[in-house]
Design a protein around this motif. Sequence first.
Motif, mmCIF file in Angstrom:
data_model
loop_
_atom_site.group_PDB
_atom_site.id
_atom_site.type_symbol
_atom_site.label_atom_id
_atom_site.label_comp_id
_atom_site.label_asym_id
_atom_site.label_seq_id
_atom_site.Cartn_x
_atom_site.Cartn_y
_atom_site.Cartn_z
ATOM 1 N N GLN A 41 0.833 -1.206 0.000
ATOM 2 C CA GLN A 41 0.000 0.000 0.000
ATOM 3 C C GLN A 41 0.870 1.260 0.000
ATOM 4 O OE1 GLN A 41 -2.167 0.976 3.648
ATOM 5 N NE2 GLN A 41 -3.987 1.432 2.411
ATOM 6 N N GLN A 42 1.938 1.254 0.778
ATOM 7 C CA GLN A 42 2.831 2.408 0.832
ATOM 8 C C GLN A 42 3.556 2.610 -0.493
ATOM 9 O OE1 GLN A 42 5.196 1.446 4.268
ATOM 10 N NE2 GLN A 42 3.792 2.484 5.683
ATOM 11 N N GLN A 43 3.945 1.522 -1.141
ATOM 12 C CA GLN A 43 4.581 1.624 -2.457
ATOM 13 C C GLN A 43 3.624 2.225 -3.481
ATOM 14 O OE1 GLN A 43 5.980 -2.299 -3.490
ATOM 15 N NE2 GLN A 43 8.044 -1.875 -2.756
ATOM 16 N N ALA A 44 2.371 1.765 -3.468
ATOM 17 C CA ALA A 44 1.379 2.293 -4.399
ATOM 18 C C ALA A 44 1.144 3.778 -4.150
ATOM 19 C CB ALA A 44 0.073 1.517 -4.273
ATOM 20 N N LYS A 45 1.102 4.171 -2.889
ATOM 21 C CA LYS A 45 0.909 5.591 -2.551
ATOM 22 C C LYS A 45 2.092 6.429 -3.028
ATOM 23 C CE LYS A 45 -0.204 8.693 1.293
ATOM 24 N NZ LYS A 45 0.340 9.817 0.615
ATOM 25 N N GLN A 46 3.301 5.912 -2.855
ATOM 26 C CA GLN A 46 4.486 6.631 -3.318
ATOM 27 C C GLN A 46 4.471 6.803 -4.829
ATOM 28 O OE1 GLN A 46 7.788 4.407 -1.738
ATOM 29 N NE2 GLN A 46 7.734 5.468 0.233
ATOM 30 N N GLU A 47 4.018 5.771 -5.540
ATOM 31 C CA GLU A 47 3.940 5.859 -7.001
ATOM 32 C C GLU A 47 2.941 6.930 -7.441
ATOM 33 O OE1 GLU A 47 5.634 4.100 -9.408
ATOM 34 O OE2 GLU A 47 6.859 3.185 -7.830
ATOM 35 N N THR A 48 1.758 6.942 -6.811
ATOM 36 C CA THR A 48 0.756 7.940 -7.193
ATOM 37 C C THR A 48 1.205 9.345 -6.797
ATOM 38 O OG1 THR A 48 -0.489 7.587 -5.138
ATOM 39 C CG2 THR A 48 -1.199 6.342 -7.063
ATOM 40 N N ASP A 49 1.870 9.473 -5.645
ATOM 41 C CA ASP A 49 2.388 10.778 -5.233
ATOM 42 C C ASP A 49 3.445 11.282 -6.212
ATOM 43 O OD1 ASP A 49 0.714 10.774 -3.053
ATOM 44 O OD2 ASP A 49 2.290 10.324 -1.580
ATOM 45 N N LYS A 50 4.257 10.354 -6.692
ATOM 46 C CA LYS A 50 5.300 10.711 -7.654
ATOM 47 C C LYS A 50 4.679 11.223 -8.957
ATOM 48 C CE LYS A 50 9.613 8.538 -9.119
ATOM 49 N NZ LYS A 50 10.309 7.252 -9.225
ATOM 50 N N VAL A 51 3.630 10.551 -9.418
ATOM 51 C CA VAL A 51 2.938 10.970 -10.646
ATOM 52 C C VAL A 51 2.292 12.339 -10.442
ATOM 53 C CG1 VAL A 51 0.994 10.430 -12.175
ATOM 54 C CG2 VAL A 51 2.574 8.629 -11.479
ATOM 55 N N LYS A 52 1.663 12.542 -9.278
ATOM 56 C CA LYS A 52 1.028 13.835 -8.986
ATOM 57 C C LYS A 52 2.056 14.958 -8.940
ATOM 58 C CE LYS A 52 -2.795 11.992 -6.255
ATOM 59 N NZ LYS A 52 -3.365 11.912 -4.902
#
Length: 133
Positions: A102-113
Motif C-alpha cells: 500500500q505504501q509503495q502504491a501511494k508513493q507511485e501515485t504521489d510521484k505521478v502527482k
Amino acid sequence: MNYVPGTASLIDDIDKKHLVLLRDGRTLIGYLRSIDQFANLVFHQTVERIHVGKKFGDIPRGIFIVRGENVVLLGEIDMDKPCDTVLQQVSIEEILEEQRLQQQAKQETDKVKMQALKDRGLSIPKADNLDEY
C-alpha cells in the motif's frame, strides 16, 4: 460524576482498555495504567493495530509509553459491546506485506502527482518540511 479539568479527568479511565491514534498515524490498543499532568500515557498489554483495506493485524508491543503531544485521539473500548466488524484479522507477516504494498502504491501515485504539478510549474512542499514552520 463531577467535572475535573485537564488530564485529571482520565483518572477514572485507568485500568480500562483504550484505543489511541497517534500523530504519526499508528493505532495502539491497550490498558491505560498511568497518566501525568502532560497527558503522557502508559499502556500495558499494548498491541499496534495495522489496517489495510478490509484486513487488520495486531503486533504485540507490551508496555508502551506515549508522549502526550503525540496523542490525536483517545477512546475507551467498550468490552461489553459485541464486535460486529467486517474486518478480517490476518497474520503479522501478511499485514506488514499488505502495508508495504500500500505504501509503495501511494508513493507511485504521489510521484505521478508531483510530476504533473511540476510540469505545470507548481510545487508542493514535502510533508516532513511542514513542521519547521
